[in-house]
Write a protein that holds these residues in place. Structure first.
Motif, PDB file in Angstrom:
ATOM      1  N   VAL A  67       0.841  -1.200   0.000  1.00  0.00           N
ATOM      2  CA  VAL A  67       0.000   0.000   0.000  1.00  0.00           C
ATOM      3  C   VAL A  67       0.874   1.248   0.000  1.00  0.00           C
ATOM      4  O   VAL A  67       0.650   2.190  -0.771  1.00  0.00           O
ATOM      5  CB  VAL A  67      -0.932  -0.018   1.233  1.00  0.00           C
ATOM      6  N   TYR A  68       1.887   1.263   0.864  1.00  0.00           N
ATOM      7  CA  TYR A  68       2.766   2.432   0.971  1.00  0.00           C
ATOM      8  C   TYR A  68       3.747   2.486  -0.206  1.00  0.00           C
ATOM      9  O   TYR A  68       4.050   3.573  -0.721  1.00  0.00           O
ATOM     10  CB  TYR A  68       3.531   2.378   2.290  1.00  0.00           C
ATOM     11  N   LEU A  69       4.231   1.326  -0.634  1.00  0.00           N
ATOM     12  CA  LEU A  69       5.170   1.274  -1.749  1.00  0.00           C
ATOM     13  C   LEU A  69       4.529   1.812  -3.023  1.00  0.00           C
ATOM     14  O   LEU A  69       5.153   2.564  -3.782  1.00  0.00           O
ATOM     15  CB  LEU A  69       5.647  -0.162  -1.962  1.00  0.00           C
ATOM     16  N   LEU A  70       3.264   1.456  -3.254  1.00  0.00           N
ATOM     17  CA  LEU A  70       2.576   1.896  -4.463  1.00  0.00           C
ATOM     18  C   LEU A  70       2.420   3.414  -4.478  1.00  0.00           C
ATOM     19  O   LEU A  70       2.581   4.051  -5.527  1.00  0.00           O
ATOM     20  CB  LEU A  70       1.201   1.222  -4.553  1.00  0.00           C
ATOM     21  N   VAL A  71       2.120   4.005  -3.334  1.00  0.00           N
ATOM     22  CA  VAL A  71       1.988   5.463  -3.259  1.00  0.00           C
ATOM     23  C   VAL A  71       3.322   6.140  -3.564  1.00  0.00           C
ATOM     24  O   VAL A  71       3.384   7.102  -4.344  1.00  0.00           O
ATOM     25  CB  VAL A  71       1.479   5.885  -1.862  1.00  0.00           C
ATOM     26  N   ILE A  72       4.408   5.631  -2.988  1.00  0.00           N
ATOM     27  CA  ILE A  72       5.729   6.236  -3.194  1.00  0.00           C
ATOM     28  C   ILE A  72       6.160   6.131  -4.650  1.00  0.00           C
ATOM     29  O   ILE A  72       6.591   7.118  -5.268  1.00  0.00           O
ATOM     30  CB  ILE A  72       6.757   5.564  -2.265  1.00  0.00           C
ATOM     31  N   VAL A  73       6.044   4.926  -5.220  1.00  0.00           N
ATOM     32  CA  VAL A  73       6.447   4.731  -6.610  1.00  0.00           C
ATOM     33  C   VAL A  73       5.550   5.552  -7.549  1.00  0.00           C
ATOM     34  O   VAL A  73       6.019   6.122  -8.541  1.00  0.00           O
ATOM     35  CB  VAL A  73       6.405   3.237  -6.986  1.00  0.00           C
ATOM     36  N   GLY A  74       4.257   5.642  -7.227  1.00  0.00           N
ATOM     37  CA  GLY A  74       3.342   6.438  -8.042  1.00  0.00           C
ATOM     38  C   GLY A  74       3.743   7.906  -8.074  1.00  0.00           C
ATOM     39  O   GLY A  74       3.695   8.553  -9.136  1.00  0.00           O
ATOM     40  N   ILE A  75       4.149   8.455  -6.943  1.00  0.00           N
ATOM     41  CA  ILE A  75       4.586   9.850  -6.898  1.00  0.00           C
ATOM     42  C   ILE A  75       5.836  10.051  -7.748  1.00  0.00           C
ATOM     43  O   ILE A  75       5.962  11.043  -8.487  1.00  0.00           O
ATOM     44  CB  ILE A  75       4.839  10.281  -5.438  1.00  0.00           C
ATOM     45  N   VAL A  76       6.770   9.091  -7.670  1.00  0.00           N
ATOM     46  CA  VAL A  76       8.002   9.198  -8.462  1.00  0.00           C
ATOM     47  C   VAL A  76       7.681   9.153  -9.958  1.00  0.00           C
ATOM     48  O   VAL A  76       8.240   9.923 -10.758  1.00  0.00           O
ATOM     49  CB  VAL A  76       8.981   8.077  -8.073  1.00  0.00           C
ATOM     50  N   VAL A  77       6.775   8.257 -10.355  1.00  0.00           N
ATOM     51  CA  VAL A  77       6.391   8.169 -11.767  1.00  0.00           C
ATOM     52  C   VAL A  77       5.699   9.456 -12.213  1.00  0.00           C
ATOM     53  O   VAL A  77       5.950   9.963 -13.322  1.00  0.00           O
ATOM     54  CB  VAL A  77       5.463   6.953 -12.000  1.00  0.00           C
ATOM     55  N   PHE A  78       4.845  10.003 -11.358  1.00  0.00           N
ATOM     56  CA  PHE A  78       4.178  11.264 -11.695  1.00  0.00           C
ATOM     57  C   PHE A  78       5.193  12.384 -11.921  1.00  0.00           C
ATOM     58  O   PHE A  78       5.075  13.163 -12.885  1.00  0.00           O
ATOM     59  CB  PHE A  78       3.209  11.660 -10.584  1.00  0.00           C
ATOM     60  N   LEU A  79       6.195  12.476 -11.060  1.00  0.00           N
ATOM     61  CA  LEU A  79       7.220  13.502 -11.219  1.00  0.00           C
ATOM     62  C   LEU A  79       7.999  13.302 -12.517  1.00  0.00           C
ATOM     63  O   LEU A  79       8.331  14.278 -13.216  1.00  0.00           O
ATOM     64  CB  LEU A  79       8.170  13.487 -10.017  1.00  0.00           C
ATOM     65  N   ALA A  80       8.276  12.028 -12.861  1.00  0.00           N
ATOM     66  CA  ALA A  80       8.983  11.751 -14.111  1.00  0.00           C
ATOM     67  C   ALA A  80       8.147  12.182 -15.312  1.00  0.00           C
ATOM     68  O   ALA A  80       8.664  12.775 -16.272  1.00  0.00           O
ATOM     69  CB  ALA A  80       9.323  10.266 -14.197  1.00  0.00           C
ATOM     70  N   GLU A  81       6.846  11.904 -15.277  1.00  0.00           N
ATOM     71  CA  GLU A  81       5.963  12.304 -16.377  1.00  0.00           C
ATOM     72  C   GLU A  81       5.813  13.825 -16.428  1.00  0.00           C
ATOM     73  O   GLU A  81       5.730  14.412 -17.514  1.00  0.00           O
ATOM     74  CB  GLU A  81       4.584  11.647 -16.201  1.00  0.00           C
TER      75      GLU A  81
END
Length: 345
Positions: free
Chosen positions: A64-78
């Motif tokens: 649950v927490y890992l998905l939120v962290i990775v999602g934020i990183v992907v959003f910043l990359a996009e």
């Protein structure tokens, strides 16, 4: 060794071989479409099994927490990519799957996680938590270097494996877990009593293989993936997005890995790093298929599972060595019938 022991070992071999077949199919699929030898496939096995184990025991999984962290990183990359290319049309979709979905799952998780939650609901929620990590890993790691050589992609896969293993230790801990079987009971089959769980795993694997066959043969997206696997440049010229193909392929690979982990977790204690060995055995099956043939990979997986089972009886200390040594003669035989060719343009 009498016939009873042979049938017991055969049952274990077929059970493990069915799971290796799924992983082998996923590895072949990823390699054909993206040219990536996806070593971290095993980590999705661990993530799927451990996520389900946490939920069954009434604990919020680290996914649950890992998905939120990775999602934020992907959003910043996009976001950086959109700023650089002045292209904003894809941002609403990006926000939906990198921020909205992980945060929604984060807030829904406490309402779903309970020791009284039905097993099927735990399985579905676990899949929803793990599967998005597949396209996120592709976007962060592989999409920027999609045109690199196979060797570079392999080296990067090794690095991704170590990163995901470390994250598994951080978010799941070092403790081993098992999950309850999907089916209770036993079935008398010949001279040996087979567990109902074995037939459930075999049936699930067969159904998933049929679904994949229908997907690749009957759907537009499946045909797009097949076209990309045949010729990446030709697919691009025909308007097929190789980035979309790669993302979809990693989504399917994550789904197969997570489901495989859930299928095998009732009979094997899963740790944060267990998936590596399981994934490697799927890789052996893919090698038997030449990283190109789905049927040969499935046959190779069953052979690997049966070989492992009988090796554990005759020489349990060397069963891993025996299985992985199988790669050597297979590669030698294939080298005699192939000629050197450079990477695709």
């Amino acid at each position: 060794m009498d016939s009873t022991i042979i049938f017991i070992l055969l049952q274990d071999g077929i059970l493990n071989g069915a799971v290796y077949a799924l992983l082998g199919l996923a590895l072949v699929m990823v390699f054909l479409v993206t040219r990536v030898v996806f070593i971290p496939q095993g980590e999705f096995v661990s993530y799927g099994a451990l996520t389900l184990a946490f939920m069954v025991n009434g604990k919020i999984p680290g996914t649950v927490y890992l998905l939120v962290i990775v999602g934020i990183v992907v959003f910043l990359a996009e976001l950086i990519s959109a700023l650089r290319h002045k292209e904003w049309s894809k941002m609403p979709k990006t926000v939906a799957w990198t921020l909205v979905l992980p945060l929604a799952l984060y807030f829904v998780a406490p309402m779903v996680v309970s020791t009284t939650t039905p097993l099927w609901l735990n399985v579905l929620f676990s899949l929803v938590l793990v599967i998005p990590l597949g396209p996120m890993v592709y976007r962060l790691v592989y999409q920027p270097i999609a045109e690199a050589s196979i060797m570079v992609l392999l080296i990067v896969s090794v690095a991704v494996h170590f990163v995901l293993t470390g994250l598994g230790l951080v978010f799941f801990g070092a403790e081993g877990w098992r999950t309850p079987p999907f089916m209770e009971g036993e079935v008398q089959f010949g001279a040996v009593t087979w567990s109902a769980q074995t037939f459930f795993v075999l049936g699930t694997c067969a159904a998933l293989i049929i679904v994949l066959w229908l997907f690749f043969g009957k759907t537009l997206y499946g045909r797009a993936l097949r076209a990309t696997a045949v010729n990446r440049r030709g697919a691009r010229l025909m308007g097929i997005s190789t980035n979309l193909s790669g993302s979809l392929t990693f989504t399917l690979a994550a789904a197969i890995g997570a489901l495989s982990g859930m299928l095998i977790s009732p009979v094997t204690t899963i740790y944060y790093d267990t998936g590596f060995l399981i994934g490697l055995k799927g890789f052996v099956a893919a090698i038997v298929g030449g990283m190109a043939s789905y049927p040969l990979a499935a046959v190779g997986a069953l052979f690997v599972g049966i070989l492992e089972a009988f090796s554990s009886f005759w020489a349990s200390a060397y069963k891993e060595v025996i299985v992985f040594t199988l790669i050597i003669p297979v590669l030698m035989l294939r080298s005699f019938g192939t000629t050197h060719s450079s990477d695709e343009e």
